[in-house]
Each structure stands twice: as C-alpha cells, then as structure tokens.
Motif scaffolding. Structure first.
Motif, mmCIF file in Angstrom:
data_model
loop_
_atom_site.group_PDB
_atom_site.id
_atom_site.type_symbol
_atom_site.label_atom_id
_atom_site.label_comp_id
_atom_site.label_asym_id
_atom_site.label_seq_id
_atom_site.Cartn_x
_atom_site.Cartn_y
_atom_site.Cartn_z
ATOM 1 N N ARG A 171 -8.575 2.451 -9.126
ATOM 2 C CA ARG A 171 -8.633 2.239 -7.734
ATOM 3 C C ARG A 171 -7.339 2.142 -7.137
ATOM 4 N NH1 ARG A 171 -8.717 -2.328 -10.556
ATOM 5 N NH2 ARG A 171 -7.530 -4.192 -9.909
ATOM 6 N N TRP A 172 -7.221 2.059 -5.706
ATOM 7 C CA TRP A 172 -5.958 2.097 -5.094
ATOM 8 C C TRP A 172 -5.538 0.653 -4.959
ATOM 9 C CZ3 TRP A 172 -1.395 3.647 -4.219
ATOM 10 C CH2 TRP A 172 -0.537 3.436 -3.235
ATOM 11 N N ALA A 173 -4.453 0.186 -5.847
ATOM 12 C CA ALA A 173 -4.230 -1.176 -5.412
ATOM 13 C C ALA A 173 -3.138 -1.504 -6.555
ATOM 14 C CB ALA A 173 -5.321 -2.060 -5.939
ATOM 15 N N GLY A 174 -2.577 -2.548 -6.405
ATOM 16 C CA GLY A 174 -1.358 -2.812 -7.262
ATOM 17 C C GLY A 174 -1.828 -3.207 -8.766
ATOM 18 N N GLY A 175 -1.320 -2.945 -9.884
ATOM 19 C CA GLY A 175 -1.649 -3.430 -11.059
ATOM 20 C C GLY A 175 -2.421 -2.285 -11.783
ATOM 21 N N MET A 190 -7.754 8.868 -5.846
ATOM 22 C CA MET A 190 -6.931 9.893 -6.176
ATOM 23 C C MET A 190 -5.899 10.216 -5.186
ATOM 24 S SD MET A 190 -10.090 12.803 -7.145
ATOM 25 C CE MET A 190 -9.124 13.759 -8.038
ATOM 26 N N TYR A 191 -4.796 11.067 -5.397
ATOM 27 C CA TYR A 191 -3.644 10.955 -4.623
ATOM 28 C C TYR A 191 -3.046 12.522 -4.672
ATOM 29 C CZ TYR A 191 -4.013 6.247 -6.605
ATOM 30 O OH TYR A 191 -4.384 4.742 -6.824
ATOM 31 N N TRP A 192 -2.411 12.760 -3.672
ATOM 32 C CA TRP A 192 -1.728 13.994 -3.686
ATOM 33 C C TRP A 192 -0.197 13.545 -3.392
ATOM 34 C CZ3 TRP A 192 -3.161 18.238 -5.388
ATOM 35 C CH2 TRP A 192 -4.331 18.931 -5.336
ATOM 36 N N TYR A 193 0.763 14.067 -4.218
ATOM 37 C CA TYR A 193 2.148 13.705 -4.120
ATOM 38 C C TYR A 193 2.943 15.297 -4.007
ATOM 39 C CZ TYR A 193 1.804 9.132 -6.187
ATOM 40 O OH TYR A 193 1.394 7.842 -6.440
ATOM 41 N N LYS A 194 4.034 15.109 -3.386
ATOM 42 C CA LYS A 194 4.895 16.402 -3.275
ATOM 43 C C LYS A 194 6.209 16.031 -3.876
ATOM 44 C CE LYS A 194 7.541 19.079 0.238
ATOM 45 N NZ LYS A 194 7.740 19.282 1.687
ATOM 46 N N ASN A 222 0.906 -1.325 0.063
ATOM 47 C CA ASN A 222 0.197 -0.046 0.065
ATOM 48 C C ASN A 222 0.671 1.096 0.068
ATOM 49 O OD1 ASN A 222 -2.479 -1.255 -0.132
ATOM 50 N ND2 ASN A 222 -2.613 -1.437 2.092
ATOM 51 N N ASP A 223 1.969 1.120 -0.708
ATOM 52 C CA ASP A 223 2.861 2.422 -0.741
ATOM 53 C C ASP A 223 3.427 2.251 -2.353
ATOM 54 O OD1 ASP A 223 5.617 3.664 0.982
ATOM 55 O OD2 ASP A 223 4.221 4.690 0.013
ATOM 56 N N MET A 224 3.521 3.540 -2.707
ATOM 57 C CA MET A 224 4.247 3.776 -3.908
ATOM 58 C C MET A 224 5.422 4.592 -3.768
ATOM 59 S SD MET A 224 2.253 4.329 -7.464
ATOM 60 C CE MET A 224 2.964 4.463 -9.246
ATOM 61 N N ARG A 225 6.664 4.099 -4.104
ATOM 62 C CA ARG A 225 7.974 4.763 -3.966
ATOM 63 C C ARG A 225 8.516 5.103 -5.321
ATOM 64 N NH1 ARG A 225 9.278 6.228 1.331
ATOM 65 N NH2 ARG A 225 7.675 4.822 2.581
ATOM 66 N N PHE A 226 9.110 6.524 -5.349
ATOM 67 C CA PHE A 226 9.755 6.667 -6.613
ATOM 68 C C PHE A 226 11.407 6.982 -6.576
ATOM 69 C CE2 PHE A 226 6.158 8.292 -9.399
ATOM 70 C CZ PHE A 226 5.100 8.093 -8.781
ATOM 71 N N GLU A 239 7.227 12.177 -3.498
ATOM 72 C CA GLU A 239 6.623 11.655 -2.206
ATOM 73 C C GLU A 239 5.109 11.415 -2.104
ATOM 74 O OE1 GLU A 239 9.294 14.947 -0.075
ATOM 75 O OE2 GLU A 239 8.565 13.388 1.432
ATOM 76 N N LEU A 240 4.543 10.383 -2.006
ATOM 77 C CA LEU A 240 3.197 10.071 -1.620
ATOM 78 C C LEU A 240 2.801 10.671 -0.581
ATOM 79 C CD1 LEU A 240 0.774 8.968 -2.968
ATOM 80 C CD2 LEU A 240 1.255 6.866 -1.738
ATOM 81 N N MET A 241 1.847 11.708 -0.391
ATOM 82 C CA MET A 241 1.243 12.266 0.704
ATOM 83 C C MET A 241 -0.346 11.666 1.161
ATOM 84 S SD MET A 241 1.716 16.140 -0.473
ATOM 85 C CE MET A 241 1.485 17.025 1.247
ATOM 86 N N PHE A 242 -1.172 11.446 0.517
ATOM 87 C CA PHE A 242 -2.296 10.906 0.926
ATOM 88 C C PHE A 242 -2.891 10.287 -0.496
ATOM 89 C CE2 PHE A 242 -2.721 13.605 4.427
ATOM 90 C CZ PHE A 242 -2.087 14.886 4.263
ATOM 91 N N VAL A 243 -3.786 9.254 0.111
ATOM 92 C CA VAL A 243 -4.694 8.383 -0.869
ATOM 93 C C VAL A 243 -6.047 8.409 -0.411
ATOM 94 C CG1 VAL A 243 -4.866 6.081 -1.853
ATOM 95 C CG2 VAL A 243 -2.369 6.763 -1.372
ATOM 96 N N TYR A 244 -7.033 8.606 -1.417
ATOM 97 C CA TYR A 244 -8.359 8.419 -1.359
ATOM 98 C C TYR A 244 -8.796 7.444 -1.998
ATOM 99 C CZ TYR A 244 -9.155 12.423 1.885
ATOM 100 O OH TYR A 244 -9.033 13.271 2.998
ATOM 101 N N ASN A 245 -9.585 6.316 -1.602
ATOM 102 C CA ASN A 245 -9.943 5.144 -2.471
ATOM 103 C C ASN A 245 -11.375 5.395 -2.009
ATOM 104 O OD1 ASN A 245 -9.465 2.984 -3.948
ATOM 105 N ND2 ASN A 245 -9.629 1.573 -2.740
ATOM 106 N N PHE A 246 -12.230 5.286 -3.205
ATOM 107 C CA PHE A 246 -13.805 5.446 -3.032
ATOM 108 C C PHE A 246 -14.069 6.414 -1.867
ATOM 109 C CE2 PHE A 246 -14.962 2.301 -5.808
ATOM 110 C CZ PHE A 246 -13.944 1.179 -6.105
ATOM 111 N N LYS A 247 -13.470 7.671 -1.837
ATOM 112 C CA LYS A 247 -13.738 8.891 -1.120
ATOM 113 C C LYS A 247 -13.289 8.476 0.422
ATOM 114 C CE LYS A 247 -18.077 9.084 -1.894
ATOM 115 N NZ LYS A 247 -19.438 9.514 -2.017
#
Lengths: 110, 114
Positions: free
Chosen positions: B96-100, B32-36, A96-100, B44-52
């Motif tokens: 969606r938030w998941a692999g693949g 949806m995601y916020w990155y910095k 559940n993490d994504m690393r760049f 850097e991944l900051m926040f993840v929203y999956n189905f709100k």
C-alpha cells in the motif's frame, strides 16, 4: 522540502575492506528510511528498511543505522566483494512523499 | 526478477510521437508508482496510485498521463515530449502507499526523445 544528500558520490575500495556509506536528510520528521542497490541500467533492489522508531537493521554483511534527530543514516558493508559494486541509494518517506539521494557509486576492486 | 515487469525496456521517440510505457506487478500489491531517473539527478517520484486511485502527482507536466486500470497494471502515456524528458522511467509497487512498507522496483524503461 525534504533534501537527501549522499556522501561520497563515488567510492573505490579493494576487496575485503569494510566501508561506510553516508546519507543525510534535512527534515527529521521521517516515517522510514530505505537503502537500495542499483546495478547499471537496471531497477532498484531494496536492501534494508528502517522504521523511524528503529536505530538499525542488519541483513548479512549489511548494517544500516538511523539517527533521526541528527538527520543521518549510514550503510555499513563488511568484507566487501567485487559483486557489491553498484550504486547505493537512500530514500526517506514522510508527508506522503518519498525523496531519494543521488547515490554513491561503489567499486570494489579484486 | 522482483515480480515487477516493464515494457518496453528501451524506447526512442520523436517529439511529436505518442507512446505508452507499461508496468505489471505479480506481487498482489495495491500501490504502484512511476519514478523518473535522469542522469546525475536523484530519483523523482512522479505518480502514486493506491488501490487504483491516484493519490499523488508531484507537479508532473501534462504531457505525461498515467493510467491504472487495475491494481496489477500501470501505464504512462507520453505525448509531445521534450528532449529533456529523456531518462530511465522506473515503476515500483508496494502493499500500500504508506510509511513502513517496502517498495519493489521494475527494471525500468530507457526513454530517448529526439
């Protein structure tokens, strides 16, 4: 904690050359790996997505390979063009993490 | 255009200001995601929203407050920021938030904190 490294940090080649960009990661238990392109001041454009069960993906002049056991991926660009100039980023997804990675800045000279 | 839009594209604010960044996606995605992206540092991944629902918060300071009123819109509310918060803030979305699944990015908001 997953760490992603991209080498080289910058690369300059003459037009027409084939080139390879490298990406390495410390935790091999990844779900997938994605290569992106970023133009200056802009967002990321997805190039190729490789699932953990795959060994490579191809799109046009681009070919990405994945060796999960050794924690490595390469992006091969054939017959480079000035329009390929950009920063190329790789990213891995797991737990559940994504690393760049920090990216490789590519310049293709006419 | 990738179908993900962000406004404003550039923002300059003082440390005592309150501002909000907006992201909108027209792709029918549920995550949806916020990155910095800071200078010379990895994204850097900051926040993840999956189905709100917020599913991930990667140790982001409370001066950054996300809001996801529906699956198409994502906000990042900013207050009492520090100069080191100056960066490019990128929004992304996926099915969606998941692999693949492939993520699609917006053009970013260039934030400068004075």
């Amino acid at each position: 904690k997953q760490e992603v490294t991209q080498i080289p940090a910058a690369l300059s080649v003459p037009e027409g050359e084939n080139l390879v960009l490298n990406c390495s990661f410390t935790d091999s238990a990844i779900y997938n790996l994605q290569w992106f392109r970023q133009d200056p001041g802009k967002g990321l454009t997805s190039l190729l997505l490789i699932q953990s069960s795959q060994r490579e993906q191809t799109s046009g002049r681009l070919n990405a390979s994945l060796d999960k056991s050794s924690g490595r991926s390469t992006l091969y660009i054939a017959a480079s063009q000035p329009g390929d100039s950009a920063t190329y980023l790789c990213a891995v997804y797991n737990n559940n993490d994504m690393r760049f990675g920090a990216g490789t800045r590519l310049t293709v000279k006419p | 255009e990738t179908g993900v839009t962000q406004t404003p594209r550039h923002l300059v604010m003082g440390m005592t200001n309150k501002k909000s960044l907006k992201c909108e996606q027209h792709l029918g995605h549920n995550a949806m995601y916020w990155y910095k992206q800071s200078a010379k540092k990895p994204l850097e991944l900051m926040f993840v929203y999956n189905f709100k629902e917020q599913t991930e918060n990667n140790s982001v300071p409370s001066r950054f407050s996300p809001e996801c009123p529906n699956s198409s819109h994502l906000f990042l509310h900013l207050h009492t920021l520090q100069p080191e918060d100056s960066a490019l803030y990128l929004c992304a979305s996926s099915v969606r938030w998941a692999g693949g699944v492939e993520q699609f990015f917006g053009p970013g908001t260039r934030l400068t904190v004075l």
